[in-house]
Motif scaffolding. Structure first.
Motif, mmCIF file in Angstrom:
data_model
loop_
_atom_site.group_PDB
_atom_site.id
_atom_site.type_symbol
_atom_site.label_atom_id
_atom_site.label_comp_id
_atom_site.label_asym_id
_atom_site.label_seq_id
_atom_site.Cartn_x
_atom_site.Cartn_y
_atom_site.Cartn_z
ATOM 1 N N ASP A 1 20.110 11.187 2.873
ATOM 2 C CA ASP A 1 19.369 12.379 2.477
ATOM 3 C C ASP A 1 18.117 12.011 1.699
ATOM 4 O OD1 ASP A 1 21.379 14.399 3.348
ATOM 5 O OD2 ASP A 1 22.605 13.332 1.881
ATOM 6 N N VAL A 2 18.142 10.862 1.044
ATOM 7 C CA VAL A 2 17.004 10.377 0.263
ATOM 8 C C VAL A 2 16.894 8.868 0.472
ATOM 9 C CG1 VAL A 2 18.379 10.139 -1.867
ATOM 10 C CG2 VAL A 2 15.900 10.330 -2.011
ATOM 11 N N ALA A 3 15.660 8.394 0.577
ATOM 12 C CA ALA A 3 15.410 6.957 0.722
ATOM 13 C C ALA A 3 14.268 6.559 -0.196
ATOM 14 C CB ALA A 3 15.061 6.598 2.163
ATOM 15 N N VAL A 4 14.394 5.378 -0.747
ATOM 16 C CA VAL A 4 13.336 4.808 -1.583
ATOM 17 C C VAL A 4 12.930 3.481 -0.981
ATOM 18 C CG1 VAL A 4 12.892 3.751 -3.840
ATOM 19 C CG2 VAL A 4 13.965 5.983 -3.711
ATOM 20 N N SER A 5 11.618 3.212 -1.023
ATOM 21 C CA SER A 5 11.108 1.926 -0.546
ATOM 22 C C SER A 5 10.338 1.233 -1.664
ATOM 23 C CB SER A 5 10.208 2.112 0.669
ATOM 24 O OG SER A 5 9.041 2.825 0.307
ATOM 25 N N ILE A 6 10.299 -0.096 -1.556
ATOM 26 C CA ILE A 6 9.621 -0.937 -2.541
ATOM 27 C C ILE A 6 8.882 -2.040 -1.785
ATOM 28 C CG2 ILE A 6 9.873 -2.418 -4.561
ATOM 29 C CD1 ILE A 6 12.913 -0.610 -3.481
ATOM 30 N N SER A 7 7.594 -2.215 -2.091
ATOM 31 C CA SER A 7 6.819 -3.320 -1.539
ATOM 32 C C SER A 7 5.848 -3.780 -2.612
ATOM 33 C CB SER A 7 6.060 -2.875 -0.279
ATOM 34 O OG SER A 7 5.447 -3.987 0.353
ATOM 35 N N GLY A 8 5.790 -5.072 -2.849
ATOM 36 C CA GLY A 8 4.918 -5.520 -3.914
ATOM 37 C C GLY A 8 4.659 -7.010 -3.904
ATOM 38 N N SER B 1 0.857 -1.185 0.000
ATOM 39 C CA SER B 1 0.000 0.000 0.000
ATOM 40 C C SER B 1 0.890 1.230 0.000
ATOM 41 C CB SER B 1 -0.905 0.022 1.238
ATOM 42 O OG SER B 1 -0.141 0.198 2.417
ATOM 43 N N GLU B 2 0.318 2.339 -0.463
ATOM 44 C CA GLU B 2 1.075 3.587 -0.470
ATOM 45 C C GLU B 2 1.457 4.002 0.947
ATOM 46 O OE1 GLU B 2 -0.165 6.677 -3.416
ATOM 47 O OE2 GLU B 2 -1.737 5.203 -3.861
ATOM 48 N N ALA B 3 0.567 3.788 1.903
ATOM 49 C CA ALA B 3 0.856 4.167 3.288
ATOM 50 C C ALA B 3 2.027 3.369 3.840
ATOM 51 C CB ALA B 3 -0.385 3.982 4.160
ATOM 52 N N THR B 4 2.066 2.076 3.543
ATOM 53 C CA THR B 4 3.173 1.245 4.010
ATOM 54 C C THR B 4 4.471 1.668 3.337
ATOM 55 O OG1 THR B 4 1.759 -0.624 4.555
ATOM 56 C CG2 THR B 4 4.077 -1.117 4.118
ATOM 57 N N ALA B 5 4.433 1.891 2.027
ATOM 58 C CA ALA B 5 5.642 2.306 1.315
ATOM 59 C C ALA B 5 6.165 3.629 1.861
ATOM 60 C CB ALA B 5 5.371 2.393 -0.177
ATOM 61 N N TRP B 6 5.255 4.573 2.104
ATOM 62 C CA TRP B 6 5.674 5.865 2.655
ATOM 63 C C TRP B 6 6.280 5.685 4.038
ATOM 64 C CZ3 TRP B 6 7.798 10.154 2.141
ATOM 65 C CH2 TRP B 6 7.746 11.146 3.119
ATOM 66 N N ALA B 7 5.657 4.857 4.875
ATOM 67 C CA ALA B 7 6.193 4.606 6.217
ATOM 68 C C ALA B 7 7.562 3.932 6.139
ATOM 69 C CB ALA B 7 5.213 3.768 7.027
ATOM 70 N N MET B 8 7.747 3.042 5.165
ATOM 71 C CA MET B 8 9.051 2.393 4.981
ATOM 72 C C MET B 8 10.118 3.408 4.576
ATOM 73 S SD MET B 8 7.874 -1.099 2.974
ATOM 74 C CE MET B 8 9.558 -1.629 2.590
ATOM 75 N N ALA B 9 9.809 4.266 3.615
ATOM 76 C CA ALA B 9 10.778 5.268 3.167
ATOM 77 C C ALA B 9 11.096 6.257 4.284
ATOM 78 C CB ALA B 9 10.254 5.993 1.931
ATOM 79 N N SER B 10 10.066 6.677 5.009
ATOM 80 C CA SER B 10 10.272 7.593 6.137
ATOM 81 C C SER B 10 11.124 6.934 7.212
ATOM 82 C CB SER B 10 8.929 8.003 6.741
ATOM 83 O OG SER B 10 8.169 8.707 5.811
ATOM 84 N N GLY B 11 10.825 5.667 7.489
ATOM 85 C CA GLY B 11 11.607 4.935 8.480
ATOM 86 C C GLY B 11 13.061 4.782 8.072
ATOM 87 N N ALA B 12 13.300 4.608 6.774
ATOM 88 C CA ALA B 12 14.677 4.496 6.298
ATOM 89 C C ALA B 12 15.430 5.810 6.510
ATOM 90 C CB ALA B 12 14.698 4.085 4.832
ATOM 91 N N ILE B 13 14.754 6.942 6.305
ATOM 92 C CA ILE B 13 15.380 8.242 6.581
ATOM 93 C C ILE B 13 15.668 8.362 8.082
ATOM 94 C CG2 ILE B 13 14.909 10.741 6.748
ATOM 95 C CD1 ILE B 13 15.684 10.042 3.932
ATOM 96 N N GLU B 14 14.679 8.035 8.889
ATOM 97 C CA GLU B 14 14.811 8.195 10.343
ATOM 98 C C GLU B 14 15.861 7.274 10.958
ATOM 99 O OE1 GLU B 14 10.765 7.645 11.606
ATOM 100 O OE2 GLU B 14 10.149 9.569 10.760
#
Length: 167
Positions: free
Chosen positions: A97-104, A79-92
């Motif tokens: 400076d930039v993080a990308v997440s992938i779930s599928g 889901s978009e919410a999970t992907a966003w939380a993953m990318a945010s968590g990778a930053i945190e």
């Protein structure tokens, strides 16, 4: 599995982020570390690559990246919410400076009518000047690739993620 197209794109990611002075992180699920592998196949990638998180299970997403159990239970791992939380968590949880997440759903099984095989969600998060996640600079996007076969779905996901890491 790292082919010439991936290698060339990973080279651009390393070169362009080095020139921009940016550090990178990735949070991967269905790609199982292939984005990190493509980047680290490039000599000198240590100049830009901070770390990768392979969070295949929901437990790993929660423990390593801080994805909430509520998001996973309500919207699912893909889901978009999970992907966003993953990318945010990778930053945190990194110096990036930039993080990308992938779930599928790479298949061959696991798809549903609402989320068929070939559904892959990506997100990109940027660090703000204060050190946290920039509110205005996030992106989350769903790609419906179709049932291209597990290897090709994963390959296409790596290419998309690498493009998202370009400055």
């Amino acid at each position: 599995m790292i082919d010439e197209e991936m290698r060339a794109l990973a080279q651009r990611v390393v070169d362009e982020n080095r020139a921009a002075g940016r550090k990178l992180a990735v949070a991967e699920s269905c790609t199982g570390g292939l984005v990190a592998a493509a980047i680290t196949a490039i000599p000198g990638s240590s100049d830009v690559f901070d770390r990768g998180f392979v969070t295949y299970s929901n437990e790993a997403k929660m423990e390593l990246l801080g994805v909430s159990e509520e998001i996973l239970a309500t919207l699912g791992a893909v889901s978009e919410a999970t992907a966003w939380a993953m990318a945010s968590g990778a930053i945190e949880h990194s110096k990036a400076d930039v993080a990308v997440s992938i779930s599928g759903i790479a298949g061959p099984g696991g798809g549903t009518a609402k989320k068929p095989v070939g559904t892959v969600v990506f997100a990109r998060a940027l660090r703000n000047a204060g050190g946290g996640v920039a509110d205005h600079a996030h992106l989350a996007d769903v790609h419906e690739m179709g049932d291209l076969g597990r290897d090709e779905i994963r390959r296409q996901a790596v290419l998309i993620a690498l493009r998202l890491l370009l400055p």
